[in-house]
Design an enzyme around this catalytic site. Structure first.
Site, PDB file in Angstrom:
ATOM      1  N   LYS A 138       0.854  -1.192   0.000  1.00 61.22           N
ATOM      2  CA  LYS A 138       0.000   0.000   0.000  1.00 61.22           C
ATOM      3  C   LYS A 138       0.890   1.242   0.000  1.00 61.22           C
ATOM      4  CE  LYS A 138      -3.918  -2.035   2.521  1.00 61.22           C
ATOM      5  NZ  LYS A 138      -4.964  -1.858   1.517  1.00 61.22           N
ATOM      6  N   ARG A 186     -10.464 -11.437   1.390  1.00 63.80           N
ATOM      7  CA  ARG A 186     -11.365 -12.442   0.807  1.00 63.80           C
ATOM      8  C   ARG A 186     -10.769 -13.838   0.889  1.00 63.80           C
ATOM      9  NH1 ARG A 186     -11.323  -9.246  -4.734  1.00 63.80           N
ATOM     10  NH2 ARG A 186     -11.229  -7.634  -3.135  1.00 63.80           N
TER      11      ARG A 186
END
Length: 621
Positions: free
Chosen positions: A402, A479
């Site tokens: 990130k 996920r």
């Protein structure tokens, strides 16, 4: 000397906490239940008027029967240096514990005006009107002032003091329009020549109060409370408010009033004069009295979740978070199971285990269980529910770091907000103890870090249902952990599965910071969640799972990819990915990436605790 070690010489490990906290001197593990454990206030009365004893004082903890078993489930937190934190500091005692609350009928008894702070909650006057009522709660004194559009604001209530009633009749509303979140304060002498604080708080137009407006009203009121430092406060409701919204008002008032100072070097809480008595004056008071106990429970659950979210990642890691879950299970009498890496390997949770490989902290799978009493004629009436919270204690993004502007890597301690919401719900359910419902609280906790052991873009991993996944992006890790958790939950044979997660940043663009999005494979289940959203005042919006986009998850080498190759609707695509790990059970996915954090106040909301609790209670009998 190895870099990663668990020192036997550290005296502040989780199960050897000193009796005094490092920051406040609040007793930790060895002190009395009264100050350590969350409980309902001893003076809190039910709707029937019967005083309830503190919750924990009347409980026995049968799920975890002894200290030895409790220690066995907990794990020593790994340290690089001996100064590394090994536990999450949690305040189990707040000023709300010591707060006595009374609800009084304003039409039957006027508010005393002998001391403390008196606050009037006022609607703005209707526009283009020369006069107007504010809620019609009854009373003898009247007051008018200029509202929006030149109209008048009128106070219908009176207090037990002639001088103050005369003051109210004179108006004194210059520069106060009743605009939402505004306030005006006075300091006047009563009949006994004692000075009393008065305040008006604007609630906006009548009949337009929603969760968003109530938050602003509560914040304005909390500002007054902190500034006035009065220990006795009376709130006069000149507005009409629904029972559920009244409860939410109290919950948010409590939440905003309590200040999180766990990581301050000085104990500022001892310097604060907290309120001790709160009187709520409202029409038809009996209808609202039953909301007080529930408001306390929901506040504690929300504040507990918020403390976990706000804890920095050097304090809140997979091991310390699972230890906190064990402690919570003991306190509210839940069954508890913490699965370690070896057990996860036996379950073949390859997707979940891959995400945590780069961290110095081992994966920990939390499984708490509440089993309510069976009171119906048939055992089939007992609903079984699985609640799954995403539990990434820090998300660096992995090798897909990130690093881009706006990626908010500094905020990624909040990526376990789903887990916190589920644990906060576990507290509420364990406290309320509903019948005819069995709830499994689950979280696949890990940390997504960069190291020589981290999983890589392009890796192909195998989930516990046998499906292979090509890792298109290591920053789409949530996920992967949820995939194995969903498979685990379905094997429990539950009636519903609901997962809650800070899954996709796209939610900020689709629904912003006020509404969570809900996806699912069962309309009836989603409607239950929407109904719970209304009663909990935590807004949720139904979003579609568009099967047309499923092909964008196809992989040339594996069964599917964890990101889309073409579709930009990443929240929808993430839901399609999760759907691959559900066979037949009704399932809903709640994405709270946009609503979990209060960016303006720079603190968590604890979103989801009330929503999930209401969802469970709606299925309980």
């Amino acid at each position: 000397m190895p870099l990663l070690r668990s020192s036997q010489h550290i005296k502040n490990t989780y199960w050897n906490i000193p009796k005094k906290s490092f920051r406040t001197g609040v007793p930790q593990f060895a002190e009395s239940k009264k100050t350590r454990i969350l409980h309902l206030h001893p003076l809190c009365k039910s709707a029937s008027g019967v005083e309830s004893p503190p919750f924990f004082d009347s409980q026995t903890f049968s799920s975890i029967s002894n200290r030895k078993e409790f220690r066995k489930m907990a794990t020593t937190v790994p340290q690089v240096v001996s100064l590394d934190p090994t536990t999450i500091p949690i305040d189990y005692h707040t000023p709300i514990d010591d707060l006595s609350i009374e609800v009084k009928d304003i039409s039957a008894e006027a508010c005393p005006a002998d001391e403390g702070l008196i606050v009037f909650l006022l609607n703005s006057a209707p526009k283009h009107s020369s006069s107007g009522g504010s809620g019609g709660n009854g009373g003898s004194a009247g007051s008018s002032g200029n509202g929006e559009g030149g109209a008048q604001i009128k106070i219908n209530s009176s207090v037990k003091d002639n001088t103050i009633n005369e003051f109210l009749k004179e108006g004194n509303m210059e520069n106060f329009t009743g605009k939402l979140g505004t306030s005006k304060s006075f300091y006047i002498a009563n009949d006994q020549k004692k000075y009393v604080s008065l305040a008006y708080v604007g609630c906006g137009p009548a009949n337009e109060e929603t969760e968003l407006e109530i938050r602003k009203v509560a914040y304005a009121l909390v500002t007054l409370l902190h500034d006035s430092k009065h220990k006795k406060v009376s709130i006069i409701f000149e507005i009409k408010i629904e029972e559920a919204l009244f409860r939410f008002f109290l919950e948010h008032l409590f939440y905003e009033y309590v200040t999180d100072e766990r990581f301050k070097s000085a104990d500022k809480s001892t310097e604060t004069d907290f309120i001790k008595n709160l009187s709520l004056h409202i029409a038809n008071a009996d209808a609202y009295k039953g909301q007080i106990d529930k408001a306390r429970v929901y506040f504690y659950g929300t504040y507990y979740a918020a403390q976990l979210i706000a804890a920095p990642s050097n304090y809140c890691n997979p091991v310390s978070l699972s230890n906190a879950a064990v402690e919570l299970a003991q306190k509210v009498n839940l069954e508890c199971k913490i699965l370690d890496v070896k057990e996860l390997e036996e379950l073949k949770m390859g997707a979940y285990l891959s995400v945590g490989k780069g961290s110095m902290y081992p994966n920990k799978f939390i499984h708490l269980t509440y089993k309510g009493a069976q009171t119906g004629a048939s055992q089939n009436e007992k609903k079984k529910i699985a609640l799954i919270g995403k539990g990434i204690t820090f998300d660096s993004g992995g090798y897909n770091l990130k690093a881009a502007p706006g990626s908010m890597i500094d905020l990624m301690k909040f990526d376990m907000s789903g887990c916190a919401a589920v644990l906060g719900c576990a507290y509420c359910i364990g406290t309320i103890k509903p019948d005819n419902v069995e709830v499994h609280f689950l979280s696949a906790v890990c940390e997504n870090m960069v190291s020589k052991n981290s999983y890589r873009p392009g890796d192909i991993i195998t989930a516990s249902n046998g499906k292979t996944i090509e890792v298109g992006n290591t920053d789409a890790e949530g996920r992967l952990t949820l995939a194995d958790a969903l498979v685990y939950a379905e094997k429990l044979g539950v009636d519903y599965i609901v997962d809650i997660a800070t899954l996709t940043g796209a939610m900020l663009y689709s629904l912003g910071t006020s509404y969570a999005g809900v996806f699912g494979n069962n309309d009836q289940l989603i409607n239950k969640i929407l109904s719970s959203s209304k009663t909990s005042n935590e807004p949720v919006w139904w979003l579609p799972i568009i099967n047309e986009y499923r092909s964008s998850l196809n992989s040339k080498y594996a069964d599917l990819n964890n990101i889309s190759s073409s579709v930009k609707a990443s929240s929808v695509v993430a839901s399609l990915f999760l759907k691959e790990f559900i066979e037949n059970t009704p399932w809903a996915h709640i994405d709270i990436a946009g609503v979990s954090w209060n960016f303006k106040a720079r603190k968590p909301k604890g979103f989801g605790v009330r929503l999930l609790t209401e969802f469970v209670l709606n299925d309980a009998v």
